[in-house]
Design an enzyme around this catalytic site. Sequence first.
Site, PDB file in Angstrom:
ATOM      1  N   LYS A 170       0.874  -1.190   0.000  1.00 25.44           N
ATOM      2  CA  LYS A 170       0.000   0.000   0.000  1.00 25.44           C
ATOM      3  C   LYS A 170       0.903   1.229   0.000  1.00 25.44           C
ATOM      4  O   LYS A 170       1.449   1.612   1.024  1.00 25.44           O
ATOM      5  CB  LYS A 170      -0.885  -0.020   1.246  1.00 25.44           C
ATOM      6  CG  LYS A 170      -2.167   0.775   1.124  1.00 25.44           C
ATOM      7  CD  LYS A 170      -1.994   2.271   0.976  1.00 25.44           C
ATOM      8  CE  LYS A 170      -1.643   2.956   2.284  1.00 25.44           C
ATOM      9  NZ  LYS A 170      -1.438   4.414   2.095  1.00 25.44           N
ATOM     10  N   GLY A 224       6.711   5.245   8.735  1.00 27.01           N
ATOM     11  CA  GLY A 224       5.934   6.481   8.804  1.00 27.01           C
ATOM     12  C   GLY A 224       6.136   7.135  10.155  1.00 27.01           C
ATOM     13  O   GLY A 224       7.145   6.887  10.837  1.00 27.01           O
ATOM     14  N   THR A 228       1.350   7.501  13.916  1.00 28.07           N
ATOM     15  CA  THR A 228       0.639   6.425  13.212  1.00 28.07           C
ATOM     16  C   THR A 228       1.159   5.057  13.657  1.00 28.07           C
ATOM     17  O   THR A 228       0.378   4.114  13.809  1.00 28.07           O
ATOM     18  CB  THR A 228       0.771   6.598  11.686  1.00 28.07           C
ATOM     19  OG1 THR A 228       0.395   7.935  11.337  1.00 28.07           O
ATOM     20  CG2 THR A 228      -0.098   5.632  10.941  1.00 28.07           C
ATOM     21  N   GLY A 229       2.458   4.955  13.893  1.00 28.02           N
ATOM     22  CA  GLY A 229       3.030   3.684  14.365  1.00 28.02           C
ATOM     23  C   GLY A 229       2.434   3.245  15.700  1.00 28.02           C
ATOM     24  O   GLY A 229       2.169   2.058  15.933  1.00 28.02           O
ATOM     25  N   GLU A 246       9.193   1.423  11.436  1.00 27.67           N
ATOM     26  CA  GLU A 246      10.320   2.348  11.195  1.00 27.67           C
ATOM     27  C   GLU A 246       9.736   3.749  11.287  1.00 27.67           C
ATOM     28  O   GLU A 246       9.051   4.198  10.373  1.00 27.67           O
ATOM     29  CB  GLU A 246      10.914   2.086   9.812  1.00 27.67           C
ATOM     30  CG  GLU A 246      11.518   0.697   9.661  1.00 27.67           C
ATOM     31  CD  GLU A 246      12.822   0.541  10.405  1.00 27.67           C
ATOM     32  OE1 GLU A 246      13.533   1.543  10.598  1.00 27.67           O
ATOM     33  OE2 GLU A 246      13.139  -0.588  10.816  1.00 27.67           O
ATOM     34  N   CYS A 280      13.728  10.807   7.570  1.00 31.32           N
ATOM     35  CA  CYS A 280      13.669  10.474   9.003  1.00 31.32           C
ATOM     36  C   CYS A 280      15.011  10.712   9.695  1.00 31.32           C
ATOM     37  O   CYS A 280      15.047  11.098  10.857  1.00 31.32           O
ATOM     38  CB  CYS A 280      13.237   9.030   9.185  1.00 31.32           C
ATOM     39  SG  CYS A 280      14.220   7.866   8.221  1.00 31.32           S
ATOM     40  N   GLU A 381       9.552  16.100  16.097  1.00 33.92           N
ATOM     41  CA  GLU A 381      10.041  15.929  14.726  1.00 33.92           C
ATOM     42  C   GLU A 381       9.305  16.922  13.826  1.00 33.92           C
ATOM     43  O   GLU A 381       8.096  16.803  13.627  1.00 33.92           O
ATOM     44  CB  GLU A 381       9.785  14.502  14.234  1.00 33.92           C
ATOM     45  CG  GLU A 381      10.364  14.276  12.849  1.00 33.92           C
ATOM     46  CD  GLU A 381       9.995  12.926  12.258  1.00 33.92           C
ATOM     47  OE1 GLU A 381       8.827  12.534  12.325  1.00 33.92           O
ATOM     48  OE2 GLU A 381      10.903  12.269  11.706  1.00 33.92           O
TER      49      GLU A 381
HETATM   50  P1  NAD Z   1       2.254   9.098   8.367  1.00 32.78           P
HETATM   51  O1  NAD Z   1       2.390   8.345   9.621  1.00 32.78           O
HETATM   52  O2  NAD Z   1       1.476  10.354   8.385  1.00 32.78           O
HETATM   53  O3  NAD Z   1       1.534   8.205   7.235  1.00 32.78           O
HETATM   54  C1  NAD Z   1       2.109   7.026   6.688  1.00 32.78           C
HETATM   55  C2  NAD Z   1       1.053   6.112   6.116  1.00 32.78           C
HETATM   56  O4  NAD Z   1       0.258   5.633   7.183  1.00 32.78           O
HETATM   57  C3  NAD Z   1       0.088   6.704   5.099  1.00 32.78           C
HETATM   58  O5  NAD Z   1       0.278   6.079   3.844  1.00 32.78           O
HETATM   59  C4  NAD Z   1      -1.287   6.333   5.651  1.00 32.78           C
HETATM   60  O6  NAD Z   1      -2.131   5.756   4.663  1.00 32.78           O
HETATM   61  C5  NAD Z   1      -1.012   5.301   6.702  1.00 32.78           C
HETATM   62  N1  NAD Z   1      -1.958   5.333   7.819  1.00 32.78           N
HETATM   63  C6  NAD Z   1      -2.493   6.416   8.406  1.00 32.78           C
HETATM   64  N2  NAD Z   1      -3.322   6.045   9.411  1.00 32.78           N
HETATM   65  C7  NAD Z   1      -3.291   4.697   9.470  1.00 32.78           C
HETATM   66  C8  NAD Z   1      -3.905   3.726  10.306  1.00 32.78           C
HETATM   67  N3  NAD Z   1      -4.735   4.072  11.294  1.00 32.78           N
HETATM   68  N4  NAD Z   1      -3.621   2.424  10.092  1.00 32.78           N
HETATM   69  C9  NAD Z   1      -2.777   2.070   9.112  1.00 32.78           C
HETATM   70  N5  NAD Z   1      -2.166   2.937   8.293  1.00 32.78           N
HETATM   71  C10 NAD Z   1      -2.421   4.243   8.460  1.00 32.78           C
HETATM   72  O7  NAD Z   1       3.735   9.354   7.867  1.00 32.78           O
HETATM   73  P2  NAD Z   1       4.217  10.306   6.692  1.00 32.78           P
HETATM   74  O8  NAD Z   1       3.964  11.710   7.039  1.00 32.78           O
HETATM   75  O9  NAD Z   1       3.691   9.806   5.396  1.00 32.78           O
HETATM   76  O10 NAD Z   1       5.809  10.035   6.699  1.00 32.78           O
HETATM   77  C11 NAD Z   1       6.666  10.815   7.440  1.00 32.78           C
HETATM   78  C12 NAD Z   1       7.097  10.085   8.695  1.00 32.78           C
HETATM   79  O11 NAD Z   1       7.754   8.883   8.329  1.00 32.78           O
HETATM   80  C13 NAD Z   1       8.108  10.856   9.525  1.00 32.78           C
HETATM   81  O12 NAD Z   1       7.758  10.755  10.879  1.00 32.78           O
HETATM   82  C14 NAD Z   1       9.419  10.113   9.263  1.00 32.78           C
HETATM   83  O13 NAD Z   1      10.380  10.238  10.264  1.00 32.78           O
HETATM   84  C15 NAD Z   1       8.941   8.725   9.090  1.00 32.78           C
HETATM   85  N6  NAD Z   1       9.922   7.910   8.372  1.00 32.78           N
HETATM   86  C16 NAD Z   1      10.659   7.001   9.065  1.00 32.78           C
HETATM   87  C17 NAD Z   1      11.637   6.250   8.415  1.00 32.78           C
HETATM   88  C18 NAD Z   1      12.493   5.268   9.169  1.00 32.78           C
HETATM   89  O14 NAD Z   1      13.223   4.515   8.540  1.00 32.78           O
HETATM   90  N7  NAD Z   1      12.450   5.236  10.486  1.00 32.78           N
HETATM   91  C19 NAD Z   1      11.845   6.432   7.049  1.00 32.78           C
HETATM   92  C20 NAD Z   1      11.072   7.371   6.378  1.00 32.78           C
HETATM   93  C21 NAD Z   1      10.097   8.093   7.041  1.00 32.78           C
END
Ligand code: NAD
Length: 480
Positions: A170, A224, A228-229, A246, A280, A381
């Site tokens: 997805k 993400g 959300t995690g 992650e 990130c 962040e």
């Molecule tokens: P986000 O958490 O806003 O969204 C990511 C995804 O989560 C979206 O595609 C969305 O469809 C999905 N989502 C939202 N609600 C959900 C739910 N209830 N259940 C399941 N899925 C759901 O993140 P973002 O803004 O797209 O990305 C940026 C974040 O990602 C930053 O915090 C960044 O640090 C992190 N990130 C981490 C790494 C790593 O390796 N640690 C790498 C890249 C990005």
Amino acid sequence: MQVRHHINGDWLDGDGWVDSLDPATGERLGAFAEGGEAQARAAVDAATAAFAQPLWSQNPRLRQQVLLAWAAALEPRRDELARLLTLENGKPLAQSLGEIGGAISEILYYAGLARHNPGPAMEVAPGEFSALFREPAGVAGLIIPWNAPAVLLIRALAPALAAGCTTVVKPAPQTALFNAAILEPLLALDALPAGVVNLFMESGHQGAAHLVTSPRVDVLSFTGSTATGTRIMQDAAPTMKKLSLELGGKSCCLVFEDADVDAIAPRLAAAATIISGQQCTAARRVLVHASQLPAMKTALRAALAALPLGHGLAPDSRIGPLIDHRARDLVGRRMDEAEQSCDQVILAGGQPGDPALRDGAFLLPSLIHHRDSGAFFCQEEIFGPLLVLEAFEDEAEAVARANHTEFGLSASVWTRDGARALRVARALRDGTVWINDHNKLFAEAETGGYRKSGLGRLHGFDALMDFTELKHVYQNVGTV
Ligand code: NAD
């Protein structure tokens, strides 16, 4: 360009179309098929049926061949894919080309590991044998973000496939066209059994939420935000599935008194503005020895101000737009608030005045100085080009400041003193520490977070473990 869902070997229409836009201009690039829970259910059905067939899950040699064929098919498309990545994500073309190269290299890495699956066997008592088998965990749901949609797709999908899982991908809606394009040569392979790789897109979250709560998804890999995690961990709890999370970070760069400030300032500026600060591991806080604070203010200000903003396809552009106008406004507001409450603004950010950039989601980089590491902009962040400068008096204070965070993703140490570099690296509570460098990420080395930066590791051999279960088989055969 229009892309559709791919479920059980077929390209399928969805519930209408969603536009994908160039964040540098606001122009329409194409559209992806809308999806949601129905597509997620169908994809999980297909992946569950495919996993039940030994053709894929018990066939490491086939898995290697499929991964090698995918990498070979991507090679001649490097330039075309990099261009699409820049158009949809906004990052400068050089960064896109580097990302595509890294992604292909990572597929090759996991193609090799697909056939490396040894397990110990032992005689525990006379005639009593135990063997341990690494088995694929089952159906893997992969939720991929938009900031590095090539590498962050492949660092989850390639180990899942190498391990023998079947998958549902997805992508983020912001980079759905690109993710479909990089998967298309894999999905076109005759050797790939139907249902092993399924792809659905959505502008909302219902389909992703289904992957989290479905008891038929055995592993959920999410990259993400920490918010959300956290939600995913709660929602997945009743299923007890394996989670690979992650999440966010707040990387510190610790610069000691012996470092050459003029030489490293441009490297810190690049580390802070990579993908417009939307990585990130991007540098967020520079902690510098107090004796070097004035020199660092001057050098970092000059290095950040020298980075040209522009469309990612413009040859001299070093900073592209943020991912969309919504992100620009949210991040821009937080950066303004930081500038209003910090001790000193060294370089002011905000939207650029250049009329050529008016329609894009651009933000100028901002550099601020502050003493209190408890300030919201040292702790939260902020996913954009904001860099905070802080001073320390000694090694212990540098480490204490850097560890004053709920995150634990990455950090860097800048010094010519080798013993100090290792001592400080050991004391930092982070999954990755770079010495005299920053943002070096590649297939061979595991990355992941301590504390609220996540669970599990991606890249490297350990990523395979996230997609496997360990089975103990015992037999008492007696003795002759
Ligand atoms: P986000 O958490 O806003 O969204 C990511 C995804 O989560 C979206 O595609 C969305 O469809 C999905 N989502 C939202 N609600 C959900 C739910 N209830 N259940 C399941 N899925 C759901 O993140 P973002 O803004 O797209 O990305 C940026 C974040 O990602 C930053 O915090 C960044 O640090 C992190 N990130 C981490 C790494 C790593 O390796 N640690 C790498 C890249 C990005």
